[in-house]
Design a protein around this motif. Structure first.
Motif, PDB file in Angstrom:
ATOM      1  N   GLY A   1      12.733 -28.003  30.986  1.00 22.22           N
ATOM      2  CA  GLY A   1      11.757 -28.572  30.043  1.00 22.22           C
ATOM      3  C   GLY A   1      10.742 -27.563  29.558  1.00 22.22           C
ATOM      4  O   GLY A   1      11.073 -26.508  29.011  1.00 22.22           O
ATOM      5  N   ARG A   2       9.436 -27.866  29.819  1.00 27.73           N
ATOM      6  CA  ARG A   2       8.361 -27.033  29.283  1.00 27.73           C
ATOM      7  C   ARG A   2       8.136 -25.759  30.095  1.00 27.73           C
ATOM      8  O   ARG A   2       7.335 -24.911  29.704  1.00 27.73           O
ATOM      9  CB  ARG A   2       7.052 -27.842  29.228  1.00 27.73           C
ATOM     10  N   SER A   3       8.865 -25.611  31.212  1.00 30.76           N
ATOM     11  CA  SER A   3       8.668 -24.400  32.035  1.00 30.76           C
ATOM     12  C   SER A   3       9.139 -23.142  31.301  1.00 30.76           C
ATOM     13  O   SER A   3       8.891 -22.031  31.745  1.00 30.76           O
ATOM     14  CB  SER A   3       9.393 -24.525  33.383  1.00 30.76           C
ATOM     15  N   GLY A  23      19.791 -19.335  26.551  1.00 34.86           N
ATOM     16  CA  GLY A  23      19.485 -20.765  26.616  1.00 34.86           C
ATOM     17  C   GLY A  23      18.310 -21.023  27.539  1.00 34.86           C
ATOM     18  O   GLY A  23      17.214 -20.515  27.333  1.00 34.86           O
ATOM     19  N   LYS A  24      18.554 -21.782  28.622  1.00 31.53           N
ATOM     20  CA  LYS A  24      17.471 -22.134  29.553  1.00 31.53           C
ATOM     21  C   LYS A  24      17.454 -21.237  30.788  1.00 31.53           C
ATOM     22  O   LYS A  24      16.721 -21.505  31.724  1.00 31.53           O
ATOM     23  CB  LYS A  24      17.623 -23.598  29.994  1.00 31.53           C
ATOM     24  N   ARG A  25      18.296 -20.222  30.810  1.00 28.96           N
ATOM     25  CA  ARG A  25      18.272 -19.344  31.983  1.00 28.96           C
ATOM     26  C   ARG A  25      18.106 -17.875  31.601  1.00 28.96           C
ATOM     27  O   ARG A  25      18.647 -17.427  30.614  1.00 28.96           O
ATOM     28  CB  ARG A  25      19.495 -19.550  32.884  1.00 28.96           C
ATOM     29  N   GLY A  29      13.376 -20.669  40.533  1.00 27.87           N
ATOM     30  CA  GLY A  29      12.570 -21.410  39.568  1.00 27.87           C
ATOM     31  C   GLY A  29      11.522 -20.446  39.045  1.00 27.87           C
ATOM     32  O   GLY A  29      11.267 -19.413  39.675  1.00 27.87           O
ATOM     33  N   PRO A  30      10.874 -20.736  37.901  1.00 27.15           N
ATOM     34  CA  PRO A  30       9.896 -19.782  37.369  1.00 27.15           C
ATOM     35  C   PRO A  30       8.694 -19.572  38.301  1.00 27.15           C
ATOM     36  O   PRO A  30       8.013 -18.566  38.218  1.00 27.15           O
ATOM     37  CB  PRO A  30       9.469 -20.391  36.041  1.00 27.15           C
ATOM     38  N   GLN A  31       8.452 -20.547  39.198  1.00 24.74           N
ATOM     39  CA  GLN A  31       7.308 -20.404  40.106  1.00 24.74           C
ATOM     40  C   GLN A  31       7.759 -20.478  41.563  1.00 24.74           C
ATOM     41  O   GLN A  31       7.260 -21.261  42.360  1.00 24.74           O
ATOM     42  CB  GLN A  31       6.271 -21.505  39.796  1.00 24.74           C
ATOM     43  N   THR A  32       8.732 -19.643  41.890  1.00 20.56           N
ATOM     44  CA  THR A  32       9.275 -19.600  43.254  1.00 20.56           C
ATOM     45  C   THR A  32       8.220 -19.033  44.207  1.00 20.56           C
ATOM     46  O   THR A  32       7.619 -17.995  43.908  1.00 20.56           O
ATOM     47  CB  THR A  32      10.539 -18.711  43.281  1.00 20.56           C
ATOM     48  N   ASP A  33       8.003 -19.723  45.337  1.00 23.35           N
ATOM     49  CA  ASP A  33       6.998 -19.204  46.297  1.00 23.35           C
ATOM     50  C   ASP A  33       7.586 -18.054  47.122  1.00 23.35           C
ATOM     51  O   ASP A  33       8.791 -17.827  47.139  1.00 23.35           O
ATOM     52  CB  ASP A  33       6.453 -20.325  47.199  1.00 23.35           C
ATOM     53  N   ASP A  34       6.706 -17.334  47.811  1.00 23.41           N
ATOM     54  CA  ASP A  34       7.111 -16.131  48.551  1.00 23.41           C
ATOM     55  C   ASP A  34       8.141 -16.418  49.630  1.00 23.41           C
ATOM     56  O   ASP A  34       9.064 -15.641  49.836  1.00 23.41           O
ATOM     57  CB  ASP A  34       5.888 -15.453  49.193  1.00 23.41           C
ATOM     58  N   HIS A  35       8.004 -17.547  50.330  1.00 28.12           N
ATOM     59  CA  HIS A  35       8.925 -17.880  51.417  1.00 28.12           C
ATOM     60  C   HIS A  35      10.345 -18.045  50.874  1.00 28.12           C
ATOM     61  O   HIS A  35      11.315 -17.482  51.396  1.00 28.12           O
ATOM     62  CB  HIS A  35       8.458 -19.165  52.116  1.00 28.12           C
TER      63      HIS A  35
END
Length: 200
Positions: free
Chosen positions: A128-130, A162-164, A95-101
């Motif tokens: 969506g807006r991400s 596209g979205k990826r 995801g665009p905001q993947t955490d470190d773990h």
């Protein structure tokens, strides 16, 4: 049978329709012969006249053992198939905001895939807006490639479809990976020499 497909590909002996043919071979002077003479030469050697280039003018033939010729073709085809190693492409999604773990967990998986000889296609999926975080996604994928530099080379830099946003990595040859993973030899430590005690 595969042998049958080869059989249909080549005309032999009386199947050859040309009036004259060019004969090539190891112990034959390469020149044009009338078909009846070419057939007679093959017969004298107890071999077959095989048309190997039907579209040439005149067609090119060889005087060879036809069954041996088919066997060699089949063998060559097998060898080529063996060389074509099937490469799997494993996908890793962020995801665009993947955490470190989560990132480290996926990084570990990617290392395993690359060590097994698989390609890795990592992508950031924007919902969506991400999509506003696309720069963040690119930074994440470049960090991922950088963390895997001992294991992989980049086939394709991050690209947005596209979205990826996708990056593609291929495993490095094992020898190169081993070299970069090998610890560097430590510099020899010089011992300070003790001053010798003066004799009284």
């Amino acid at each position: 049978m595969k042998n049958d497909t080869f059989k249909g590909q080549y005309r032999i002996n009386e199947q050859i329709r040309a009036k004259e043919v060019r004969i090539v071979g190891d112990d034959i002077e390469p020149k044009v012969y009338p078909i009846f003479q070419a057939l007679k030469m093959a017969e004298e050697k107890e071999l077959d006249l095989v048309e190997i280039s039907p579209n040439a003018q005149p067609p090119v033939c060889r005087i060879i053992d036809y069954s041996k010729f088919l066997y060699q073709l089949k063998k060559r085809q097998k060898e080529q198939k063996a060389k074509q190693v099937k490469v799997n492409v494993k996908e890793i999604r962020f995801g665009p905001q993947t955490d470190d773990h989560d990132y480290n967990f996926k990084l570990k998986h990617a290392k395993g895939f690359l060590e097994d000889g698989d390609k890795v296609k990592a992508y950031v999926f924007f919902k969506g807006r991400s999509i506003l975080f696309k720069e963040q996604g690119e930074v994440l994928l470049l960090r991922f490639a950088n963390d895997l530099e001992d294991y992989a080379k980049v086939d394709q830099m991050p690209i947005l479809e596209g979205k990826r946003m996708t990056i593609q990595l291929s495993p490095k040859k094992k020898e190169a990976a081993k070299k970069s993973a090998a610890p560097k030899p430590a510099a020899p430590v010089q011992k300070a020499e003790k001053p010798e005690a003066e004799e009284e």
